[in-house]
Design a protein around this motif. Structure first.
Motif, PDB file in Angstrom:
ATOM      1  N   GLN A  75      26.235   3.943  11.544  1.00 37.92           N
ATOM      2  CA  GLN A  75      25.891   4.831  12.658  1.00 37.92           C
ATOM      3  C   GLN A  75      24.850   5.861  12.201  1.00 37.92           C
ATOM      4  O   GLN A  75      23.858   6.098  12.875  1.00 37.92           O
ATOM      5  N   TYR A  76      25.104   6.449  11.040  1.00 39.98           N
ATOM      6  CA  TYR A  76      24.179   7.449  10.488  1.00 39.98           C
ATOM      7  C   TYR A  76      22.790   6.833  10.316  1.00 39.98           C
ATOM      8  O   TYR A  76      21.782   7.403  10.729  1.00 39.98           O
ATOM      9  N   THR A  77      22.778   5.632   9.730  1.00 44.60           N
ATOM     10  CA  THR A  77      21.503   4.964   9.458  1.00 44.60           C
ATOM     11  C   THR A  77      20.730   4.730  10.757  1.00 44.60           C
ATOM     12  O   THR A  77      19.526   5.014  10.834  1.00 44.60           O
ATOM     13  N   LEU A  78      21.421   4.224  11.766  1.00 44.97           N
ATOM     14  CA  LEU A  78      20.728   3.895  13.018  1.00 44.97           C
ATOM     15  C   LEU A  78      20.200   5.147  13.711  1.00 44.97           C
ATOM     16  O   LEU A  78      19.066   5.179  14.188  1.00 44.97           O
ATOM     17  N   VAL A  79      21.024   6.187  13.741  1.00 42.54           N
ATOM     18  CA  VAL A  79      20.579   7.410  14.430  1.00 42.54           C
ATOM     19  C   VAL A  79      19.496   8.121  13.614  1.00 42.54           C
ATOM     20  O   VAL A  79      18.554   8.695  14.173  1.00 42.54           O
ATOM     21  N   SER A  80      19.589   8.035  12.278  1.00 41.27           N
ATOM     22  CA  SER A  80      18.572   8.693  11.442  1.00 41.27           C
ATOM     23  C   SER A  80      17.192   8.087  11.674  1.00 41.27           C
ATOM     24  O   SER A  80      16.173   8.748  11.500  1.00 41.27           O
ATOM     25  N   LEU A  81      17.183   6.816  12.105  1.00 35.93           N
ATOM     26  CA  LEU A  81      15.905   6.157  12.425  1.00 35.93           C
ATOM     27  C   LEU A  81      15.124   6.935  13.477  1.00 35.93           C
ATOM     28  O   LEU A  81      13.907   7.050  13.411  1.00 35.93           O
ATOM     29  N   LEU A  82      15.858   7.446  14.472  1.00 30.74           N
ATOM     30  CA  LEU A  82      15.211   8.149  15.585  1.00 30.74           C
ATOM     31  C   LEU A  82      14.518   9.413  15.104  1.00 30.74           C
ATOM     32  O   LEU A  82      13.460   9.785  15.598  1.00 30.74           O
ATOM     33  N   PHE A  83      15.134  10.076  14.114  1.00 30.65           N
ATOM     34  CA  PHE A  83      14.585  11.362  13.669  1.00 30.65           C
ATOM     35  C   PHE A  83      13.605  11.224  12.502  1.00 30.65           C
ATOM     36  O   PHE A  83      12.706  12.038  12.354  1.00 30.65           O
ATOM     37  N   SER A  84      13.807  10.174  11.698  1.00 27.57           N
ATOM     38  CA  SER A  84      12.869  10.013  10.572  1.00 27.57           C
ATOM     39  C   SER A  84      11.483   9.617  11.078  1.00 27.57           C
ATOM     40  O   SER A  84      10.484   9.779  10.384  1.00 27.57           O
ATOM     41  N   GLN A  85      11.415   9.107  12.328  1.00 25.62           N
ATOM     42  CA  GLN A  85      10.106   8.795  12.904  1.00 25.62           C
ATOM     43  C   GLN A  85       9.355  10.063  13.305  1.00 25.62           C
ATOM     44  O   GLN A  85       8.142  10.056  13.452  1.00 25.62           O
ATOM     45  N   VAL A  86      10.111  11.135  13.502  1.00 27.06           N
ATOM     46  CA  VAL A  86       9.513  12.383  13.982  1.00 27.06           C
ATOM     47  C   VAL A  86       9.088  13.261  12.812  1.00 27.06           C
ATOM     48  O   VAL A  86       8.121  14.003  12.889  1.00 27.06           O
ATOM     49  N   ARG A  87       9.793  13.150  11.706  1.00 28.71           N
ATOM     50  CA  ARG A  87       9.507  14.050  10.593  1.00 28.71           C
ATOM     51  C   ARG A  87       8.146  13.723   9.943  1.00 28.71           C
ATOM     52  O   ARG A  87       7.690  12.594   9.999  1.00 28.71           O
ATOM     53  N   GLY A  88       7.570  14.746   9.350  1.00 24.79           N
ATOM     54  CA  GLY A  88       6.384  14.525   8.530  1.00 24.79           C
ATOM     55  C   GLY A  88       5.130  14.184   9.294  1.00 24.79           C
ATOM     56  O   GLY A  88       4.889  14.679  10.375  1.00 24.79           O
ATOM     57  N   GLY A  89       4.337  13.307   8.712  1.00 31.59           N
ATOM     58  CA  GLY A  89       2.993  13.030   9.208  1.00 31.59           C
ATOM     59  C   GLY A  89       2.046  13.281   8.051  1.00 31.59           C
ATOM     60  O   GLY A  89       2.418  13.942   7.083  1.00 31.59           O
ATOM     61  N   ASP A  90       0.841  12.750   8.182  1.00 33.85           N
ATOM     62  CA  ASP A  90      -0.102  12.855   7.058  1.00 33.85           C
ATOM     63  C   ASP A  90      -1.134  13.957   7.251  1.00 33.85           C
ATOM     64  O   ASP A  90      -2.116  14.028   6.526  1.00 33.85           O
ATOM     65  N   HIS A  91      -0.916  14.834   8.240  1.00 35.09           N
ATOM     66  CA  HIS A  91      -2.003  15.775   8.539  1.00 35.09           C
ATOM     67  C   HIS A  91      -2.198  16.838   7.465  1.00 35.09           C
ATOM     68  O   HIS A  91      -3.259  17.425   7.379  1.00 35.09           O
ATOM     69  N   ASP A  92      -1.172  17.091   6.627  1.00 37.53           N
ATOM     70  CA  ASP A  92      -1.405  18.032   5.521  1.00 37.53           C
ATOM     71  C   ASP A  92      -2.364  17.426   4.490  1.00 37.53           C
ATOM     72  O   ASP A  92      -3.158  18.120   3.865  1.00 37.53           O
ATOM     73  N   PHE A  93      -2.319  16.088   4.383  1.00 40.65           N
ATOM     74  CA  PHE A  93      -3.266  15.405   3.491  1.00 40.65           C
ATOM     75  C   PHE A  93      -4.686  15.579   4.022  1.00 40.65           C
ATOM     76  O   PHE A  93      -5.630  15.718   3.264  1.00 40.65           O
ATOM     77  N   GLU A  94      -4.795  15.587   5.353  1.00 38.88           N
ATOM     78  CA  GLU A  94      -6.116  15.750   5.970  1.00 38.88           C
ATOM     79  C   GLU A  94      -6.687  17.125   5.620  1.00 38.88           C
ATOM     80  O   GLU A  94      -7.870  17.255   5.338  1.00 38.88           O
ATOM     81  N   LEU A  95      -5.800  18.127   5.616  1.00 39.80           N
ATOM     82  CA  LEU A  95      -6.251  19.483   5.265  1.00 39.80           C
ATOM     83  C   LEU A  95      -6.798  19.512   3.842  1.00 39.80           C
ATOM     84  O   LEU A  95      -7.863  20.080   3.580  1.00 39.80           O
ATOM     85  N   SER A  96      -6.039  18.896   2.912  1.00 46.35           N
ATOM     86  CA  SER A  96      -6.474  18.932   1.507  1.00 46.35           C
ATOM     87  C   SER A  96      -7.799  18.197   1.354  1.00 46.35           C
ATOM     88  O   SER A  96      -8.655  18.585   0.566  1.00 46.35           O
ATOM     89  N   GLU A  97      -7.977  17.135   2.139  1.00 47.12           N
ATOM     90  CA  GLU A  97      -9.218  16.365   2.057  1.00 47.12           C
ATOM     91  C   GLU A  97     -10.397  17.185   2.611  1.00 47.12           C
ATOM     92  O   GLU A  97     -11.505  17.122   2.085  1.00 47.12           O
ATOM     93  N   LEU A  98     -10.122  17.967   3.670  1.00 42.27           N
ATOM     94  CA  LEU A  98     -11.177  18.818   4.237  1.00 42.27           C
ATOM     95  C   LEU A  98     -11.665  19.834   3.213  1.00 42.27           C
ATOM     96  O   LEU A  98     -12.856  20.098   3.095  1.00 42.27           O
ATOM     97  N   ILE A  99     -10.698  20.398   2.460  1.00 42.33           N
ATOM     98  CA  ILE A  99     -11.067  21.396   1.453  1.00 42.33           C
ATOM     99  C   ILE A  99     -11.853  20.724   0.330  1.00 42.33           C
ATOM    100  O   ILE A  99     -12.903  21.192  -0.097  1.00 42.33           O
ATOM    101  N   ARG A 100     -11.334  19.580  -0.108  1.00 41.61           N
ATOM    102  CA  ARG A 100     -11.943  18.896  -1.253  1.00 41.61           C
ATOM    103  C   ARG A 100     -13.374  18.451  -0.939  1.00 41.61           C
ATOM    104  O   ARG A 100     -14.281  18.612  -1.734  1.00 41.61           O
ATOM    105  N   SER A 101     -13.544  17.911   0.278  1.00 44.34           N
ATOM    106  CA  SER A 101     -14.852  17.342   0.610  1.00 44.34           C
ATOM    107  C   SER A 101     -15.833  18.381   1.146  1.00 44.34           C
ATOM    108  O   SER A 101     -17.013  18.093   1.307  1.00 44.34           O
TER     109      SER A 101
END
Lengths: 273, 264
Positions: A75-101
């Motif tokens: 049950q935990y595994t199945l319901v955690s699927l719904l929320f693990s899709q919402v967490r995170g994202g790669d946009h902080d990587f985009e910020l670091s790339e903007l600074i670097r480039s």
């Protein structure tokens, strides 16, 4: 800051909405790939979790782990699927790339600050996924006897978690002002989050003596917290207390971003045309 | 013989170029090591938490799983050292027409495509992986002695398998506009390689030993070193890897026929 205050507030809102639309179009321009990514990110981690429970309970013959039965774990595994899709994202990587480039310069004169702009653009597909997951969760809740309103509250918590996650990511990305390898810092953060958010295993199976580790970070608010509330393992009072803690983390994250980017921008040199 | 020396010379030049490039970005070494150390720490922590609730997991003790993690990390680090970057570039090679240059060279274009980029700093992680194995070998019940020589063979099997699987996921660059979704999918499935195959239910385990043989990267080598394999399994590994080679060669040739240079 003085420059930003000259921009009318309606213009900033127009920008925010446009950034949101733009982010959504960008993420879904290649629909098949978007679908692949969402499904891949959902199915494989769930399958691996399920495999662990299968090995523990079905192969190993255990009846209970940290007070949880095989059914509880699945049950935990199945319901955690719904929320693990919402967490995170790669946009902080985009910020670091903007600074670097050095492309950060292009964003400095826009009506919305760069940290906020990148977040709004990056969060658009997550909002779309969150709404789908919420509907799925509510419908499943009707069949399996979960309270749909709990699912709604849990999704709000997951979205707050998403903001905190980005704030921490944005603060870490500002190391790019000092060091070319902010990318690795963010990678390290994501690896730690994958374990301490409850995405891989329920955090209450941590040994008692190590529980303080996940309790002292905000990461458990991303997946573990929402799942606990959605499944009715947290009372309403506990949920509201945790939302209070989440608000404190939000304020701390906001301060962290302000300070780290304020210091970083002092060092930033925009060279070239 | 002359043909062979041409390949060796080409490889020497590639290694030299890569070494120079990595010497320029020295801080990259530290960060790569740090990232991999944290990755290892997360995997060890995950299993430590699970083993705090049970002494044995599908027949594997904690130290056996740690030994497996050592084999897996070493095998994966070898793949990262020699091949990973080349596969990241593979899509651009095809879709941006960069393959043109490789097609005009006097060595096989696939050889150049897969050996242009090295990640020499990842070599340190091979050492780390082997260190983990040495640390946990006695408690895991690994006989040691001359059997350490088998490790070299099994690491080569692991790397060869990883190359074949990754190639099978990358070759679609000839038919798709951008193939990063397939790359992402590879890394999603790759997560299956991070656990011993005996943990998986029969159906998934069968898939991991045939259609998507991620178990060959670390799990099967670890099992072979710790317990030995049945003759049937040796045959299976050989047949599956041959099937992958045939599949990859076929689609590589079909892909080249479809390739339309820079406008592809």
């Amino acid at each position: 800051m003085a420059e930003r205050s000259l921009k009318p507030s309606w213009l900033r809102w127009v920008w925010r909405v446009a950034a949101l639309k733009n982010g959504f179009k960008d993420a879904t321009a290649y629909r098949i790939e978007f679908l692949f990514e969402v499904l891949g990110a959902a199915v494989v981690p769930a399958a691996i979790q399920w495999v662990l429970w299968y090995a523990l309970f079905k192969v190993g013959g255990m009846n209970e782990v940290a007070g949880m039965t095989y059914t509880d774990m699945v049950q935990y595994t199945l319901v955690s699927l719904l929320f693990s899709q919402v967490r995170g994202g790669d946009h902080d990587f985009e910020l670091s790339e903007l600074i670097r480039s050095g492309q950060l310069s292009n964003y400095l004169l826009r009506p919305v600050g760069v940290v906020e702009f990148i977040y709004i653009r990056g969060v658009a597909p997550k909002l779309f996924i969150a709404s789908i997951c919420l509907v799925i969760g509510m419908v499943l809740g009707l069949f399996f006897g979960f309270d749909p309103m709990r699912m709604f509250g849990a999704m709000i918590m997951a979205l707050v978690g998403n903001i905190i996650h980005y704030q921490i990511g944005a603060a870490l990305a500002s190391t790019g002002f000092y060091w070319e390898e902010a990318y690795s810092v963010l990678m390290v953060k994501n690896m730690i989050v994958s374990l301490l958010s409850g995405e891989l295993i329920p955090l209450n199976i941590f040994p008692e003596s190590l529980q303080w580790i996940w309790k002292s970070t905000p990461f458990y608010l991303y997946v573990f917290g929402p799942v606990q509330y959605a499944l009715g393992r947290w009372t309403h009072a506990e949920f509201f207390m945790q939302m209070g803690i989440a608000s404190l983390w939000l304020v701390a994250g906001w301060l962290l971003v302000k300070i780290s980017w304020g210091l970083g921008m002092r060092r930033y040199l925009s060279l070239g045309g | 013989m002359a043909k062979m020396s041409r390949y060796i010379d080409s490889l020497k030049v590639q290694i030299k170029n890569n070494f120079v490039r990595e010497a320029v970005y020295r801080s990259n070494f530290i960060t790569m090591v740090a990232v991999d150390l944290v990755w290892m720490a997360v995997e060890f922590s995950l299993f430590s938490v699970i083993y705090s609730n049970t002494p044995v997991l599908a027949g594997w003790t904690k130290h056996q799983v740690f030994f497996f993690l050592g084999v897996f990390f070493a095998s994966d680090a070898l793949f990262t050292t020699f091949f990973q970057r080349n596969f990241w570039q593979f899509s651009d090679l095809v879709n941006k027409g960069e393959l043109d240059i490789l097609l005009t060279k006097p060595v096989h274009p696939l050889f150049l495509a897969l050996t242009r980029w090295f990640n020499l700093t990842a070599w340190f992680n091979v050492v780390l992986g082997v260190g983990v194995m040495i640390r946990f070998a006695p408690q895991a019940g690994f006989a040691g002695g001359w059997k350490w020589l088998l490790l070299v063979f099994w690491l080569l099997v692991g790397v060869f398998s990883a190359v074949q699987i990754r190639f099978a996921f990358s070759i679609w660059a000839f038919w798709t506009e951008r193939s990063w979704a397939m790359s992402r999918l590879y890394y999603q499935f790759f997560a299956f390689a991070t656990k011993p195959d005996s943990l998986y239910p029969a159906m998934i385990r069968y898939s991991l030993m045939t259609a998507i043989p991620f178990a060959f990267i670390g799990s099967v080598p670890a099992r072979a070193l710790l317990h030995g394999l049945e003759p049937r399994e040796y045959l299976q590994i050989t047949l599956v890897l041959i099937a992958f080679m045939v599949f990859n060669t076929f689609f590589w040739r079909r892909g080249l026929r479809r390739y339309q240079s820079a406008s592809s």
